[in-house]
Design an enzyme around this catalytic site. Structure first.
Site, PDB file in Angstrom:
ATOM      1  N   GLY A 136       0.820  -1.205   0.000  1.00  9.84           N
ATOM      2  CA  GLY A 136       0.000   0.000   0.000  1.00  9.84           C
ATOM      3  C   GLY A 136       0.854   1.255   0.000  1.00  9.84           C
ATOM      4  O   GLY A 136       1.013   1.919   1.032  1.00  9.84           O
ATOM      5  N   TYR A 137       1.400   1.570  -1.121  1.00  6.74           N
ATOM      6  CA  TYR A 137       2.243   2.761  -1.248  1.00  6.74           C
ATOM      7  C   TYR A 137       1.497   3.878  -1.983  1.00  6.74           C
ATOM      8  O   TYR A 137       1.230   4.927  -1.451  1.00  6.74           O
ATOM      9  CB  TYR A 137       3.530   2.422  -2.030  1.00  6.74           C
ATOM     10  CG  TYR A 137       4.690   1.929  -1.190  1.00  6.74           C
ATOM     11  CD1 TYR A 137       4.496   1.122  -0.078  1.00  6.74           C
ATOM     12  CD2 TYR A 137       6.002   2.251  -1.537  1.00  6.74           C
ATOM     13  CE1 TYR A 137       5.571   0.654   0.676  1.00  6.74           C
ATOM     14  CE2 TYR A 137       7.080   1.799  -0.800  1.00  6.74           C
ATOM     15  CZ  TYR A 137       6.865   0.995   0.305  1.00  6.74           C
ATOM     16  OH  TYR A 137       7.939   0.550   1.021  1.00  6.74           O
ATOM     17  N   GLU A 252      12.406  -3.998  -3.996  1.00  3.36           N
ATOM     18  CA  GLU A 252      11.418  -4.150  -5.062  1.00  3.36           C
ATOM     19  C   GLU A 252      12.102  -4.026  -6.425  1.00  3.36           C
ATOM     20  O   GLU A 252      11.922  -4.848  -7.305  1.00  3.36           O
ATOM     21  CB  GLU A 252      10.311  -3.102  -4.931  1.00  3.36           C
ATOM     22  CG  GLU A 252       9.285  -3.193  -6.054  1.00  3.36           C
ATOM     23  CD  GLU A 252       8.097  -2.239  -5.887  1.00  3.36           C
ATOM     24  OE1 GLU A 252       8.172  -1.327  -5.053  1.00  3.36           O
ATOM     25  OE2 GLU A 252       7.104  -2.433  -6.610  1.00  3.36           O
TER      26      GLU A 252
HETATM   27  C1  LIG Z   1       1.681  -2.874 -13.089  1.00  2.00           C
HETATM   28  C2  LIG Z   1       1.770  -1.965 -11.920  1.00  2.00           C
HETATM   29  C3  LIG Z   1       1.720  -2.474 -10.631  1.00  2.00           C
HETATM   30  C4  LIG Z   1       1.777  -1.630  -9.534  1.00  2.00           C
HETATM   31  N1  LIG Z   1       1.684  -2.168  -8.286  1.00  2.00           N
HETATM   32  C5  LIG Z   1       1.658  -1.339  -7.206  1.00  2.00           C
HETATM   33  C6  LIG Z   1       1.452  -1.851  -5.890  1.00  2.00           C
HETATM   34  O1  LIG Z   1       1.301  -3.043  -5.713  1.00  2.00           O
HETATM   35  N2  LIG Z   1       1.409  -1.019  -4.858  1.00  2.00           N
HETATM   36  C7  LIG Z   1       1.582   0.321  -5.007  1.00  2.00           C
HETATM   37  O2  LIG Z   1       1.582   1.018  -4.023  1.00  2.00           O
HETATM   38  N3  LIG Z   1       1.778   0.861  -6.240  1.00  2.00           N
HETATM   39  C8  LIG Z   1       1.804   0.066  -7.342  1.00  2.00           C
HETATM   40  N4  LIG Z   1       1.967   0.598  -8.595  1.00  2.00           N
HETATM   41  C9  LIG Z   1       2.029   2.048  -8.722  1.00  2.00           C
HETATM   42  C10 LIG Z   1       3.341   2.608  -9.208  1.00  2.00           C
HETATM   43  O3  LIG Z   1       4.329   2.542  -8.219  1.00  2.00           O
HETATM   44  C11 LIG Z   1       3.070   4.026  -9.698  1.00  2.00           C
HETATM   45  O4  LIG Z   1       2.232   3.927 -10.800  1.00  2.00           O
HETATM   46  C12 LIG Z   1       4.325   4.759 -10.076  1.00  2.00           C
HETATM   47  O5  LIG Z   1       5.095   5.047  -8.947  1.00  2.00           O
HETATM   48  C13 LIG Z   1       4.044   6.021 -10.871  1.00  2.00           C
HETATM   49  O6  LIG Z   1       3.140   6.871 -10.225  1.00  2.00           O
HETATM   50  P1  LIG Z   1       1.872   7.458 -11.003  1.00  2.00           P
HETATM   51  O7  LIG Z   1       1.196   6.320 -11.645  1.00  2.00           O
HETATM   52  O8  LIG Z   1       1.134   8.271 -10.043  1.00  2.00           O
HETATM   53  O9  LIG Z   1       2.496   8.361 -12.134  1.00  2.00           O
HETATM   54  P2  LIG Z   1       2.918   9.889 -11.997  1.00  2.00           P
HETATM   55  O10 LIG Z   1       3.800  10.036 -10.817  1.00  2.00           O
HETATM   56  O11 LIG Z   1       1.742  10.763 -12.087  1.00  2.00           O
HETATM   57  O12 LIG Z   1       3.810  10.047 -13.298  1.00  2.00           O
HETATM   58  C14 LIG Z   1       3.291  10.367 -14.586  1.00  2.00           C
HETATM   59  C15 LIG Z   1       4.466  10.545 -15.535  1.00  2.00           C
HETATM   60  O13 LIG Z   1       5.247  11.664 -15.102  1.00  2.00           O
HETATM   61  C16 LIG Z   1       6.576  11.282 -14.896  1.00  2.00           C
HETATM   62  N5  LIG Z   1       7.122  12.007 -13.749  1.00  2.00           N
HETATM   63  C17 LIG Z   1       6.566  12.196 -12.545  1.00  2.00           C
HETATM   64  N6  LIG Z   1       7.401  12.867 -11.740  1.00  2.00           N
HETATM   65  C18 LIG Z   1       8.513  13.107 -12.455  1.00  2.00           C
HETATM   66  C19 LIG Z   1       9.739  13.758 -12.193  1.00  2.00           C
HETATM   67  N7  LIG Z   1      10.036  14.293 -10.992  1.00  2.00           N
HETATM   68  N8  LIG Z   1      10.674  13.789 -13.176  1.00  2.00           N
HETATM   69  C20 LIG Z   1      10.394  13.253 -14.388  1.00  2.00           C
HETATM   70  N9  LIG Z   1       9.260  12.612 -14.688  1.00  2.00           N
HETATM   71  C21 LIG Z   1       8.342  12.547 -13.733  1.00  2.00           C
HETATM   72  C22 LIG Z   1       6.528   9.802 -14.626  1.00  2.00           C
HETATM   73  O14 LIG Z   1       7.770   9.165 -14.885  1.00  2.00           O
HETATM   74  C23 LIG Z   1       5.419   9.358 -15.560  1.00  2.00           C
HETATM   75  O15 LIG Z   1       5.951   9.189 -16.829  1.00  2.00           O
HETATM   76  C24 LIG Z   1       1.917  -0.240  -9.717  1.00  2.00           C
HETATM   77  C25 LIG Z   1       1.966   0.284 -11.004  1.00  2.00           C
HETATM   78  C26 LIG Z   1       1.887  -0.560 -12.104  1.00  2.00           C
HETATM   79  C27 LIG Z   1       1.934   0.031 -13.485  1.00  2.00           C
END
Ligand SMILES: Cc1cc2nc3c(=O)[nH]c(=O)nc-3n(C[C@H](O)[C@H](O)[C@H](O)COP(=O)(O)OP(=O)(O)OC[C@H]3O[C@@H](n4cnc5c(N)ncnc54)[C@H](O)[C@@H]3O)c2cc1C
Lengths: 404, 378
Positions: A136-137, A252
């Site tokens: 739950g992150y 991870e």
């Molecule tokens: C298949 C899958 C499984 C997952 N499983 C889990 C899970 O079990 N538990 C959990 O907690 N999470 C999970 N996640 C979530 C995952 O960790 C997040 O999707 C990820 O950290 C990206 O966050 P976001 O989706 O909010 O994208 P955002 O942070 O909104 O990013 C959108 C875009 O902007 C870019 N971006 C954002 N900030 C910056 C920056 N500072 N510099 C440059 N580019 C940037 C990103 O790289 C991306 O391209 C999962 C995701 C996927 C796809």
């Protein structure tokens, strides 16, 4: 009973080989279909009964978590011994008996940061596949900027009270427990986060599956309303969760990369070149008919080889006491690119055969490849996006500074 | 496979790095160029010999220092860092290996001590077209009594403009394209009928075209078995490719470090250019590529020492990856330096020009991709 591993590597290898020979069921030495993957937990159904036997036997040895201390149900093996075990399993194409976020991420973090009572309570159930954990992150407003999370955790004297929402929680609907980041102090960012554990069957926990572009629904929106959590389920200090969170992310990243994003799941998967030959054909000299595709496949295979040599090198460097902390991000970035390239090439090799979705008229394997291709797009997002990993490399490794 | 250097290897690396930094920096190459020396510096060659660099792969009984390929790779990487123009690749690696692997005892006794002492340099005269193609040799060696007569032409022989002796690959049997029927010959520079045309090359290291017009050599000049030249040539080429890849890694690392430093000093819009994320990501990608390539070079060098049977595959992997990395990094070096990167006064152009030569030598990236695919059966 787990045996005492002999320290001589050859003797150890022989014992492992004999044990596997005796204990690994024949049907567990075949490529694993997606629906026979064992994730454990209260709801595990074991589609193939042999996989239950196999899990139990391996867990009894502590070999689902070979390097964890025996005191917590692990195998107590050294890294070298674990490597031998891995090689011997690969030799007979033995399936991985258990897939688990507990094994890959939560366990290693708990071993570092948990108290004795927590380790004894949670780790053995992970080893035996009895408890399935989810992570739950992420929250709707806090993905890449994870420390911006808002899920609220209040101290109510004899317990904590949690309210908020998580998102992208993989397998939340099938998990028994969650390791969760919560906000215990609103006035500071990183220093106001705590790391807490609770049962997903607690009152006030609700999950809703989200469908992926690949058609499957492995992750969920997860809602917490007035979830009561006993105080002894907080790991580390109150407001001291960020350190644990970051360390867990390292585990991870390395575990995702090491598993090649699950492409190692079934053993006996065809090499890309074999796959392409099968679908594209060869000329009289046995060369792939499509010269351009052949070149790109060779390029990819070389990248993959360079990747695996790099993983090997960083392991050797770690063993020799050299600093390799930075490699998790490099490897995660490269692994994502590699797996995505591989799927692009596979889909290309399939041609129109890759254009099926469901039903008749398309080969089952081809449909799996197509879905795998779509799923692989998540590789550069999950566990920290490629951009974030590049940020880590440029800032922490290369020391490049932000705007002043 | 071990990726960790031994103490001896580390010491050799440190010596090589400080020697090239102090004595053969890019500035030195620039001076050679401006003085019209075409990359040749006999004094530097003597110093390299004194440090034992020519004898790294040569056994002690022939006056070498008998170390490993991993050790030699450290020297090559150091030389690559400063783009030093030395005969080490052609002489200490390719020449010495050809004589060690193919030579008779008499040939070893005659040549190896001289190579180790820096007294003679060698050059491999193999390719005849503008692309590396070992089997494509058409130069003929015709039997004539006690020896052979050679007729043909060789293109772009690296170090050929100053080598004392050539290892000429010629055809004693079959036709261009056949892998059998090749024979290796030791041909002295002053052989009658041999013409050496010096070339001024883009990297300022120089090279030569050779013409062999009725060059006679006797049987004692045959290196290895007649008609079976490929048996010696292939392993020698692989060593050369791996050593060259190590040099290319050195060039890539140095160009990257130069760029990295610039990113942390150059300011635009009131900010260090290294604080722009678009550039940070490019730096991080280069760094990832460098890490992967480093692993490939280390694995290939070690594979020679442990005589692994996937050596050919690892050699092609090393050369191809090094090619891609050196192009990526040297091109980015010019780009990230902006206008100054385009000037002759700045070093970045030297890296980009040398990269082109390094890539073309002993098989380009596409040559090695093709070979890698073939070795893997597709
Ligand atoms: C298949 C899958 C499984 C997952 N499983 C889990 C899970 O079990 N538990 C959990 O907690 N999470 C999970 N996640 C979530 C995952 O960790 C997040 O999707 C990820 O950290 C990206 O966050 P976001 O989706 O909010 O994208 P955002 O942070 O909104 O990013 C959108 C875009 O902007 C870019 N971006 C954002 N900030 C910056 C920056 N500072 N510099 C440059 N580019 C940037 C990103 O790289 C991306 O391209 C999962 C995701 C996927 C796809």
């Amino acid at each position: 009973m787990p045996f005492d591993a002999p320290s001589d590597p050859d003797a150890f290898r022989e014992e492992v080989r004999a044990w596997l020979e005796k204990n690994c069921p024949d049907s567990m030495r075949t490529p694993m279909p997606e629906d026979e993957v064992v994730w454990g937990g209260r709801r595990e159904k074991f589609k193939n009964p042999d996989s239950k036997v196999w899990l139990e036997r391996m867990a009894e040895q502590g070999w689902t978590a070979p390097t964890w201390p025996k005191a917590y149900g692990g195998g107590g093996l050294t890294r070298e011994q674990a490597k031998i075990l891995e090689q011997e399993m690969a030799r007979i194409h033995a399936r991985t008996p258990l897939f688990s976020f507990g094994l890959w991420m939560f366990g290693p973090a708990l071993i570092e940061f948990g108290n004795e009572e927590q380790k004894k309570r949670f780790l053995p159930d992970i080893v035996h596949g009895k408890t399935r954990w989810c992570q739950g992150y992420s929250e709707p407003g806090a993905g890449s900027d994870l420390a911006g999370l808002q899920t609220k955790c209040e101290d109510k004297g004899d317990h904590y009270l949690i309210n908020g929402q998580k998102v992208w929680t993989s397998y939340a609907n099938e998990a028994d427990w969650i390791f969760c980041l919560v906000r215990t102090d609103n006035t500071v960012k990183h220093e106001g986060i705590s790391f807490i554990l609770f049962d997903m069957e607690s009152d006030g926990v609700e999950t809703r599956p989200i469908k992926l572009i690949s058609g499957s629904s492995p992750f969920c929106e997860t809602f917490f309303s007035d979830v009561k959590v006993p105080k002894d389920q907080l790991v580390g200090e109150v407001n001291g969760g960020w350190k644990i969170a970051k360390r867990l992310l390292q585990f991870e990243r390395s575990s995702i990369s090491a598993s090649g994003f699950g492409s190692a799941r079934g053993t006996g998967i065809l090499e890309l070149d074999e796959y392409a030959k099968m679908h594209v054909g060869t000329d009289g000299d046995g060369k792939l008919l499509d010269g351009d595709l052949r070149g790109r496949i060779a390029d990819h295979q070389m990248y993959a080889k360079a990747f695996s040599l790099t993983v090997q090198r960083s392991q050797e460097q770690a063993k020799a006491g050299q600093e390799v902390g930075h490699t998790a991000s490099i490897i995660k970035y490269a692994a994502a690119k590699m797996n995505q390239d591989k799927f692009e090439l596979m889909v290309e090799a399939l041609g129109t055969e890759a254009l099926g979705w469901e039903g008749e008229g398309f080969d089952k394997g081809a449909k799996m490849t197509t879905r795998g291709w779509l799923r692989s797009k998540g590789n550069s997002i999950e566990g920290g996006t490629s951009e974030i990993n590049l940020n880590v490399v440029s800032k922490r490794v290369l020391g490049l500074r932000d705007h002043q | 496979m071990t990726f960790i250097l031994s103490e001896d290897q580390e010491m050799l690396r440190d010596t090589a790095v400080s020697f090239t930094r102090d004595e053969l920096p890019v500035k030195h190459l620039r001076e050679l160029r401006d003085a019209g020396k075409n990359g040749v510096d006999p004094e530097a060659r003597q110093k390299l010999a004194e440090l034992g660099f020519f004898g790294v792969l040569i056994p002690e009984e022939y006056d070498g220092v008998e170390m490993s390929m991993v050790a030699f790779g450290q020297v090559m990487e150091a030389q690559g860092r400063t783009l030093a123009s030395t005969p080490l690749l052609q002489t200490a690696c390719i020449g010495a290996s050809a004589i060690l692997l193919g030579g008779t005892e008499a040939q070893k006794k005659e040549w190896l001590p001289k190579i180790a002492a820096g007294e003679v340099t060698t050059a491999l005269a193999l390719d005849e077209t503008s692309h590396h193609n070992p089997a494509g040799v058409a130069t003929e060696a015709e039997r004539d009594g006690q020896g052979y007569t050679l007729n043909g032409a060789k293109k772009y022989v690296q170090d050929g403009h100053h080598a004392d002796v050539f290892i000429v690959v010629a055809r004693t049997f079959g036709e261009a394209g056949d892998t059998h029927g090749l024979t290796l010959f030791l041909v002295p520079r002053d052989a009658k009928g041999l013409t050496v045309q010096s070339l001024n090359t883009v990297d300022s290291h120089g090279a030569a075209h050779l013409t062999l017009d009725g060059v006679h050599v006797d049987d004692s000049h045959v290196l290895g078995a007649a008609d079976k030249g490929m048996d010696v040539l292939e392993p020698v080429l692989d060593r050369g490719r791996i050593a060259l890849a190590a040099e290319m890694l050195g060039s890539s690392l140095a160009a990257f470090e130069m760029t990295h430093e610039y990113m942390q000093t150059r300011k635009q819009f009131g900010q260090l250019i290294g604080s722009f994320q678009a550039l940070q990501h490019r730096a991080a990608r280069m760094f990832t590529d460098l890490e992967l390539t480093t692993s490939c070079i280390a694995a290939a060098l070690a594979a020679v020492d442990s005589q692994r049977n996937d050596l050919a595959e690892l050699a092609s992997l090393a050369k191809a990856r090094a090619s891609e990395t050196v192009h990526l990094v040297s091109n980015e070096t010019v780009q990230l330096h902006g206008g100054i990167g385009m000037t002759d006064d700045h070093d970045s152009g030297f890296y980009m020009k040398r990269a082109r030569v390094q890539e073309a030598m002993l098989g380009s990236a596409s040559f090695h991709r093709d070979r890698y695919a073939r070795l893997n059966g597709y």
